[in-house]
Design an enzyme around this catalytic site. Structure first.
Site, PDB file in Angstrom:
ATOM      1  CG  HIS A 144      -4.586 -10.199  -3.077  1.00 14.27           C
ATOM      2  ND1 HIS A 144      -4.815 -11.106  -1.654  1.00 14.27           N
ATOM      3  CD2 HIS A 144      -3.224  -9.749  -2.860  1.00 14.27           C
ATOM      4  CE1 HIS A 144      -3.753 -10.881  -1.337  1.00 14.27           C
ATOM      5  NE2 HIS A 144      -3.175 -10.601  -2.043  1.00 14.27           N
ATOM      6  CE1 TYR A 169       4.731  -7.091  -5.807  1.00 17.54           C
ATOM      7  CE2 TYR A 169       3.920  -9.605  -6.976  1.00 17.54           C
ATOM      8  CZ  TYR A 169       3.778  -8.313  -5.617  1.00 17.54           C
ATOM      9  OH  TYR A 169       2.723  -8.174  -5.326  1.00 17.54           O
ATOM     10  CD  GLU A 228      -0.687  -8.334   0.925  1.00 12.73           C
ATOM     11  OE1 GLU A 228      -1.124  -8.979   0.095  1.00 12.73           O
ATOM     12  OE2 GLU A 228      -0.241  -8.103   2.255  1.00 12.73           O
ATOM     13  CG  ASP A 259      -0.333  -9.569  -5.537  1.00 14.96           C
ATOM     14  OD1 ASP A 259      -0.542  -8.485  -5.706  1.00 14.96           O
ATOM     15  OD2 ASP A 259      -0.743 -10.265  -3.803  1.00 14.96           O
ATOM     16  CG  HIS A 282       0.697 -12.902  -1.895  1.00  8.21           C
ATOM     17  ND1 HIS A 282       0.953 -11.467  -0.515  1.00  8.21           N
ATOM     18  CD2 HIS A 282       2.093 -13.646  -1.243  1.00  8.21           C
ATOM     19  CE1 HIS A 282       1.858 -11.134  -0.411  1.00  8.21           C
ATOM     20  NE2 HIS A 282       1.999 -12.467  -0.083  1.00  8.21           N
ATOM     21  CG  HIS A 308       4.333  -6.842   3.658  1.00 10.32           C
ATOM     22  ND1 HIS A 308       5.141  -7.391   3.153  1.00 10.32           N
ATOM     23  CD2 HIS A 308       3.285  -6.505   3.404  1.00 10.32           C
ATOM     24  CE1 HIS A 308       4.669  -7.818   1.941  1.00 10.32           C
ATOM     25  NE2 HIS A 308       3.548  -7.581   1.784  1.00 10.32           N
ATOM     26  CG  HIS A 364       1.681  -4.325  -6.232  1.00  8.37           C
ATOM     27  ND1 HIS A 364       1.744  -2.808  -5.978  1.00  8.37           N
ATOM     28  CD2 HIS A 364       1.361  -4.787  -6.113  1.00  8.37           C
ATOM     29  CE1 HIS A 364       0.739  -3.488  -4.556  1.00  8.37           C
ATOM     30  NE2 HIS A 364       0.641  -4.751  -5.009  1.00  8.37           N
ATOM     31  CG  ASP A 421      -1.463  -4.717  -1.641  1.00 10.52           C
ATOM     32  OD1 ASP A 421      -2.100  -5.798  -0.760  1.00 10.52           O
ATOM     33  OD2 ASP A 421      -0.565  -4.889  -2.274  1.00 10.52           O
TER      34      ASP A 421
END
Ligand code: FEO
Length: 400
Positions: A77, A191, A79, A163, A144, A23, A222, A81
């Site tokens: 989370h 990050y 999101e 995250d 996040h 993104h 990640h 991903d």
């Protein structure tokens, strides 16, 4: 493919060697979407991966689950991903309960058709006994997203931190003891600057809450898993979270015919000659905004240069400043500069951006019609020296 982390705990995620744009964040070293499997009396999948890689995730899980099933799918989370593969996991393990907090369940229902999902809603501090291993859930709002949470395995002093502590870093290594640490720390900083910076306060609150736990292993969503070097990444977060300044001056600019570039070089020269600071010159036509934000995050002061195009700011500079404005690096002293032909709107608009994200404005825009003459370049050098002094002061004031 899976990797054992502790007895009964495995990495089952996906290494994305190819992703270069997350993104808008330039992921030069790719990324990983880390999902984990906890096997005890019951089995829990912790998070998912991006939707296109659901097949790889499920193959990894089935490799470990054997003929068994997954009893719980924990979603820390929403999101995509991480949650993108949850619908496929629910389909593959229809008996599994989806364990998450109420806000995350709502966000999942706004992303996917969750009709028929068996939600188990948890609150901050709730536990889930898997029979031999206990999962505890801790909400970490805005680190996040509003629904973010972390999951802790008490018996192993192991945290799935989501995250927090992540890095966009594709590697065959899973642990900090195996990876190139310099690269990993640089990616962790990038990050933080691009993902966490806007939420520095909630991230600091999350750190305080999670820091009270006994932690031996931290598994982010990640990148690399933290074991031996966990104290170092925690220490770096403690510096980054309150936007601790360093003795660094950043001069970021774009130029049309070289005049604003000459002014940038003179400002950098003045800052360098003043001494005591590291000076970074960022030609925006040669930089990613991802890297610009990493450099701005811990600088003490900076200058931004834009020539005037069509009676306004150069779009390349506006793009960077729009991105930086969204992330709100705190506590910086700054000024704008630039060359113009018949209206100095470029530097003036750049100065407006600086005000909008709360910089202390060091001086009015430093401008020059067309090419800078010797007097303008001298003024630039003086402004560079003042920027260096501001950066040194920022560091000294922080220490008081
Ligand atoms: Fe890696 Fe906020 O998702």
């Amino acid at each position: 493919m899976h990797t054992k982390i502790a007895e009964g705990i495995y990495w089952v995620g996906y290494v994305d060697w190819s992703v270069r744009n997350f993104h808008g964040y330039t992921t030069s070293r790719g990324s990983t979407y880390n999902a984990y499997l906890v096997k005890a009396g019951k089995t829990a999948l912790i998070d998912g991966v991006k939707a296109p890689y659901a097949g790889a995730l499920l193959a990894n899980v089935k490799e470990l689950a054997g003929g068994g099933t997954v009893d719980y799918i924990v979603c820390n989370h929403a999101e995509p991903d991480h949650s993108g593969a949850i619908p496929a996991a629910v389909k593959a393990f229809p008996g599994a309960e989806v364990v998450t907090n109420a806000k995350c369940a709502e966000a999942l229902s706004l992303h996917y058709d969750t009709a028929g999902w068996k939600f188990r809603i948890v609150n901050d501090g709730d536990v889930l006994d898997l029979g031999g291993k206990t999962l505890a859930f801790y909400t970490t709002p805005m680190a996040h997203w509003p629904e973010s949470m972390a999951t802790y395995v008490k018996e192993d002093s192991l945290l799935f931190s989501m995250d927090i502590f992540g890095q966009h870093y594709a590697s065959s290594a899973r642990f900090d003891t195996e990876a190139d640490l310099e690269e990993v720390f640089q990616e962790a900083k990038t990050y933080y600057a691009n993902i966490v910076l806007l939420y520095a306060r909630p991230a600091a609150a999350a750190l305080k809450k999670l820091g009270a736990l006994d932690l031996k292993t931290v598994c982010p969503s990640h990148g690399i898993i933290w074991t031996k070097h966990l104290p170092e990444i925690v220490s770096r977060y403690m510096d980054w979270a309150p936007s601790r300044p360093t003795a660094k001056v950043v001069v970021a600019y774009a130029t049309m015919w070289g005049s604003t570039g000459k002014m940038a070089a003179a400002i950098a020269e003045g800052a360098t000659a003043a001494g005591g600071v590291d000076v970074k010159v960022l030609d925006l036509n040669a930089c990613d905004d991802t890297d610009v934000v990493r450099e701005l995050m811990d600088c003490g002061s900076f200058a931004v240069g834009s020539p005037t195009l069509n009676m306004g700011i150069l779009p390349r500079v506006a793009r960077t400043l729009t991105y930086v404005r969204g992330l709100k690096p705190a506590g910086k002293t700054a000024f704008a500069f630039g060359s113009f032909g018949w209206g100095s709107k470029g530097a003036e608009e750049a100065a407006g951006y600086l005000e909008s994200f709360g910089c202390t404005i060091m001086r009015p825009p430093l401008t020059r019609r067309f090419a800078p003459d010797a007097a303008t370049l001298e003024e630039c050098r003086a402004a560079g020296a003042a920027l260096a002094a501001a950066a040194v002061s920022a560091v000294e004031n922080w220490a008081k």
